[in-house]
Design a protein around this motif. Structure first.
Motif, mmCIF file in Angstrom:
data_model
loop_
_atom_site.group_PDB
_atom_site.id
_atom_site.type_symbol
_atom_site.label_atom_id
_atom_site.label_comp_id
_atom_site.label_asym_id
_atom_site.label_seq_id
_atom_site.Cartn_x
_atom_site.Cartn_y
_atom_site.Cartn_z
ATOM 1 N N CYS A 135 0.842 -1.193 0.000
ATOM 2 C CA CYS A 135 0.000 0.000 0.000
ATOM 3 C C CYS A 135 0.881 1.248 0.000
ATOM 4 O O CYS A 135 1.767 1.402 0.851
ATOM 5 C CB CYS A 135 -0.904 -0.018 1.226
ATOM 6 S SG CYS A 135 -1.821 1.505 1.508
ATOM 7 N N THR A 136 0.642 2.143 -0.965
ATOM 8 C CA THR A 136 1.442 3.366 -1.073
ATOM 9 C C THR A 136 1.287 4.255 0.156
ATOM 10 O O THR A 136 2.253 4.891 0.602
ATOM 11 C CB THR A 136 1.053 4.147 -2.341
ATOM 12 O OG1 THR A 136 1.271 3.305 -3.486
ATOM 13 C CG2 THR A 136 1.880 5.415 -2.490
ATOM 14 N N ALA A 144 3.739 6.569 5.015
ATOM 15 C CA ALA A 144 3.775 6.746 6.471
ATOM 16 C C ALA A 144 5.117 6.293 7.042
ATOM 17 O O ALA A 144 5.694 6.962 7.907
ATOM 18 C CB ALA A 144 2.633 5.975 7.103
ATOM 19 N N LYS A 145 5.618 5.178 6.555
ATOM 20 C CA LYS A 145 6.914 4.685 7.024
ATOM 21 C C LYS A 145 8.043 5.626 6.599
ATOM 22 O O LYS A 145 9.006 5.844 7.353
ATOM 23 C CB LYS A 145 7.168 3.276 6.473
ATOM 24 C CG LYS A 145 6.268 2.214 7.070
ATOM 25 C CD LYS A 145 6.532 2.046 8.558
ATOM 26 C CE LYS A 145 5.716 0.927 9.159
ATOM 27 N NZ LYS A 145 5.935 0.786 10.628
ATOM 28 N N PHE A 146 7.922 6.183 5.413
ATOM 29 C CA PHE A 146 8.914 7.149 4.923
ATOM 30 C C PHE A 146 8.994 8.354 5.863
ATOM 31 O O PHE A 146 10.084 8.809 6.234
ATOM 32 C CB PHE A 146 8.548 7.598 3.511
ATOM 33 C CG PHE A 146 9.390 8.741 3.001
ATOM 34 C CD1 PHE A 146 10.610 8.506 2.405
ATOM 35 C CD2 PHE A 146 8.950 10.055 3.125
ATOM 36 C CE1 PHE A 146 11.399 9.556 1.936
ATOM 37 C CE2 PHE A 146 9.725 11.113 2.667
ATOM 38 C CZ PHE A 146 10.953 10.859 2.071
ATOM 39 N N MET A 147 7.820 8.866 6.270
ATOM 40 C CA MET A 147 7.804 10.032 7.148
ATOM 41 C C MET A 147 8.369 9.691 8.525
ATOM 42 O O MET A 147 8.976 10.537 9.184
ATOM 43 C CB MET A 147 6.381 10.566 7.271
ATOM 44 C CG MET A 147 5.861 11.217 5.996
ATOM 45 S SD MET A 147 6.897 12.607 5.463
ATOM 46 C CE MET A 147 6.633 13.761 6.813
ATOM 47 N N LYS A 203 8.323 13.605 0.396
ATOM 48 C CA LYS A 203 7.189 12.679 0.462
ATOM 49 C C LYS A 203 6.373 12.762 -0.829
ATOM 50 O O LYS A 203 5.953 11.740 -1.382
ATOM 51 C CB LYS A 203 6.312 13.012 1.660
ATOM 52 C CG LYS A 203 5.064 12.128 1.778
ATOM 53 C CD LYS A 203 4.155 12.602 2.898
ATOM 54 C CE LYS A 203 3.491 13.928 2.552
ATOM 55 N NZ LYS A 203 2.492 14.343 3.582
ATOM 56 N N LYS A 204 6.179 13.971 -1.344
ATOM 57 C CA LYS A 204 5.436 14.148 -2.595
ATOM 58 C C LYS A 204 6.178 13.518 -3.761
ATOM 59 O O LYS A 204 5.570 12.923 -4.654
ATOM 60 C CB LYS A 204 5.209 15.644 -2.851
ATOM 61 C CG LYS A 204 4.345 16.327 -1.786
ATOM 62 C CD LYS A 204 4.218 17.814 -2.051
ATOM 63 C CE LYS A 204 3.395 18.497 -0.957
ATOM 64 N NZ LYS A 204 3.288 19.965 -1.172
#
Length: 399
Positions: free
Chosen positions: A281-282, A287-290, A299-300
């Protein structure tokens, strides 16, 4: 003679402006006790039980004596099969003292009687809202635990006993297995997710969601387990693959929960290539990236990379991420491109880059997640039956 009191009939009515009268009758002893409790709660008074058995109920003011003669005697009338007030002295004449924020007679049964209609109308109503309603009605702020127990009493009265519901569960599961072959008419794509149950016994509801060619979202499989572990997800996914989604080429979308990943990738799993495809799921990746990098601007770029429809477009956004921080692309490469980039999966996801169809069903199921097990199954069963019947009629009308 019964000792049960029917919540569905609204329970004993109590007008704070009225007193008990000799000859007043009640359906059972439970109604008697609730009426006495309500009377004293509304007057901030306290009492003690002098006698209580199968035939008599006798109570007096806790300050009974020169200061107050309040007392009541209610007896069972065998011929009439009713409880009747045989002797009464009231009202209270004692000096009523403040009892604090709560009243010890304001127990879960009294609260359950009061909130029955509210909970029946909206089983999802929060305990905090019910606390406020109880306070407005009785003038006391009942403890959270008391109100929570009261809500469970009401849920059990409406939807069946919590323990007994487990015994009734197998036949309902059998009915769903035999009569709801839902996935046969859906896209070869499923989304899985887990959501907490918050009834008496708790647990976790695991669900697999699919979508038909008319974009209708359908829950095709669910299981109630203790929690999200390797064992529970392995159980759920193995049965899902064996009995529901046995055809080759199915793609499964989920978050990157370690238990899900472990269950999908065990030795001999039919959820791995070439039998099936796993996609992430993107929104979960974002969320994990942040959590790891805390960069709103990048993030964008990450999202644009995930939604890229060509290798060239993806290479552009990937290059921007790598140029900003090579740790980001190193982190991304721990996931297969097939699992996280739109162009790489060659249309298998039908444009579904997130597990949103699971989240939608979670919202729909919110009203069922505090019910007993069989009530939860029945609720899902009849909802699905209604959807299938309605959508079937719509499809026939278009022929």
């Amino acid at each position: 003679m019964t000792s049960d009191w029917s919540f569905t009939q609204g329970g004993p009515k109590e007008d704070p402006s009225n007193e008990f009268e000799v000859g007043r009758q009640f359906g059972n002893k439970e109604e008697v006790m609730l009426a006495v409790k309500q009377y004293n709660i509304r007057r901030a008074a306290e009492y003690k039980i002098v006698e209580s058995d199968h035939w008599r109920y006798n109570a007096r003011c806790i300050q009974f004596g020169p200061g107050c003669n309040w007392s009541i005697l209610v007896s069972y009338r065998r011929k009439q099969e009713r409880w009747e007030v045989r002797r009464y002295t009231g009202p209270h004449t004692c000096m009523q003292t403040s009892m604090g924020q709560d009243h010890r007679r304001l127990d879960s049964k009294v609260i359950a009687q009061h909130v029955f209609t509210i909970v029946k109308t909206d089983p999802t109503i929060s305990i905090r809202v019910l606390q406020g309603d109880v306070e407005n009605h009785f003038g006391y702020k009942a403890l959270y635990r008391k109100v929570w127990l009261a809500k469970q009493i009401v849920i059990a009265r409406i939807y069946g006993d919590w323990k007994e519901s487990y015994n009734e569960l197998p036949r309902w599961l059998f009915a769903m297995q035999m009569y709801l072959p839902a996935f046969k008419y859906c896209k070869p794509l499923i989304s899985i997710d887990g959501t907490h149950l918050y009834g008496k016994y708790g647990g976790t509801l695991l669900m697999a969601i699919a979508q038909d060619s008319n974009s209708n979202i359908l829950p095709i499989t669910f299981a109630v387990v203790e929690g999200e572990t390797n064992e529970t997800w392995s159980f759920f996914l193995s049965y899902l693959r064996e009995h529901v989604t046995s055809q080759p080429g199915v793609i499964l979308i989920s978050d990157r929960h370690k238990s899900i990943d472990g269950a999908l990738n065990v030795e001999g799993s039919l959820w791995k290539l070439p039998h099936a495809f796993q996609a992430f799921c993107t929104r979960h990746i974002k969320a994990k990236f942040m959590t790891h990098f805390r960069n709103k601007d990048l993030k964008k770029v990450l999202i644009n990379a995930a939604y890229s429809k060509s290798h060239r477009e993806y290479a552009y956004y990937y290059g921007r991420l790598r140029g900003e921080n090579v740790a980001i692309t190193n982190w991304l490469e721990k996931m297969s491109r097939l699992q996280r980039v739109q162009y790489a999966e060659e249309g298998r996801r039908f444009g579904h880059m997130t597990a949103n169809i699971s989240k939608c069903i979670n919202a729909v199921m919110k009203g069922s997640r505090n019910l007993s097990m069989t009530a939860l199954v029945k609720s899902s069963y009849f909802r699905l039956g209604e959807i299938f019947a309605r959508k079937g009629s719509e499809a026939l009308a278009q022929l």
